[in-house]
Design a protein around this motif. Sequence first.
Motif, short mmCIF file in Angstrom:
data_model
loop_
_atom_site.label_atom_id
_atom_site.label_comp_id
_atom_site.label_asym_id
_atom_site.label_seq_id
_atom_site.Cartn_x
_atom_site.Cartn_y
_atom_site.Cartn_z
N LEU A 115 -55.65 -23.85 30.32
CA LEU A 115 -54.45 -23.68 29.51
C LEU A 115 -54.55 -22.54 28.51
N SER A 116 -55.71 -22.39 27.88
CA SER A 116 -55.85 -21.32 26.89
C SER A 116 -55.74 -19.95 27.54
N GLU A 117 -56.27 -19.81 28.77
CA GLU A 117 -56.16 -18.54 29.49
C GLU A 117 -54.74 -18.33 29.99
N LEU A 118 -54.10 -19.40 30.45
CA LEU A 118 -52.74 -19.29 30.96
C LEU A 118 -51.75 -18.88 29.87
N GLU A 119 -52.01 -19.31 28.64
CA GLU A 119 -51.12 -18.94 27.53
C GLU A 119 -51.05 -17.42 27.37
N LYS A 120 -52.14 -16.74 27.70
CA LYS A 120 -52.20 -15.29 27.54
C LYS A 120 -51.63 -14.55 28.75
N LYS A 121 -51.46 -15.26 29.84
CA LYS A 121 -51.05 -14.63 31.10
C LYS A 121 -49.56 -14.28 31.09
N VAL A 122 -49.25 -13.05 31.45
CA VAL A 122 -47.86 -12.60 31.52
C VAL A 122 -47.35 -12.81 32.94
N THR A 123 -46.26 -13.55 33.08
CA THR A 123 -45.70 -13.78 34.41
C THR A 123 -44.54 -12.84 34.71
N SER A 124 -43.89 -12.33 33.66
CA SER A 124 -42.79 -11.39 33.86
C SER A 124 -42.82 -10.33 32.77
N TYR A 125 -43.25 -9.13 33.13
CA TYR A 125 -43.27 -8.04 32.16
C TYR A 125 -41.86 -7.61 31.80
N LYS A 126 -40.93 -7.78 32.72
CA LYS A 126 -39.55 -7.42 32.44
C LYS A 126 -38.99 -8.30 31.32
N SER A 127 -39.21 -9.61 31.42
CA SER A 127 -38.74 -10.52 30.37
C SER A 127 -39.41 -10.20 29.04
N LEU A 128 -40.70 -9.91 29.10
CA LEU A 128 -41.45 -9.62 27.87
C LEU A 128 -40.92 -8.37 27.18
N ILE A 129 -40.72 -7.30 27.96
CA ILE A 129 -40.29 -6.03 27.35
C ILE A 129 -38.84 -6.12 26.86
N ILE A 130 -38.00 -6.89 27.57
CA ILE A 130 -36.62 -7.07 27.13
C ILE A 130 -36.57 -7.84 25.82
N LYS A 131 -37.36 -8.90 25.71
CA LYS A 131 -37.39 -9.69 24.47
C LYS A 131 -37.86 -8.83 23.30
N TRP A 132 -38.85 -7.98 23.56
CA TRP A 132 -39.37 -7.11 22.50
C TRP A 132 -38.30 -6.13 22.05
N CYS A 133 -37.59 -5.55 23.01
CA CYS A 133 -36.52 -4.60 22.66
C CYS A 133 -35.40 -5.30 21.90
#
Length: 250
Positions: free
Chosen positions: A164-182
Amino acid sequence: MNFLQNLLSKSRSEANGIFFASLEKILGFKPKASNYYLRAFTHRSMQEKNEFGHPVNYERLEFLGDAVLSTVISTYLFENSPDGNEGYLTVMRSKIVSRKNLNQIGHDLGLVDLLITNMPEHQHGKNISGNLFEALIGAIYLDRGFKFTEKFIQKHLISAYVNLSELEKKVTSYKSLIIKWCQKHKFEFDFCTKADDGKDHEKHFSVCFYINNELVSKARETSKKRAEEKAAKRAYYALQNKIESKSLNI
């Protein structure tokens, strides 16, 4: 000689014996209702039908196995992440049962070696291992019930692949991540996508990703979704220091 050819060279009872001997090594137990397991490894290319004219292949078992997996993983997360809210639990479940993860498990178990099909290996599709794993889960559930299947999933998926601790760091969608950041920083962004036939036989899509009208990354893939995800991943790594440091300067 592939598995199907090996089966066809034997009598039916002998062929079934070979199949189940191989399967039992993977499962670690002896199946009770053998018909479920034969179906779990039968590809639609065999065009088999039962006495009612219904197709006999792994696809319906795959559907059932997907539901069982979701229930078992949801229960595991609920019990082992007491502080996780609904959003966290949903994201973590999607990471655990991701197609990439299930494909890896199916590959490690060697499930494709038991596939009964008329198609050459290169036409099986990239998700065949994960599909077979889900179908196998469906077969075990019908054969042995929920509790037994839950223990099988615990052993072959959760204990072996879930941290679980490793999975928390795992990115499953870079598109979602970059959109949220923007969106968080009120940056304008755009995935400019166009069909790109080029010199390839297969149709491709080219993507240019812009933030505040500035080109950040490019990508090219065989589907619009994959092209945008690849462009987003490249953008993330190009801006990783700024994203992780919460800098507002592009």
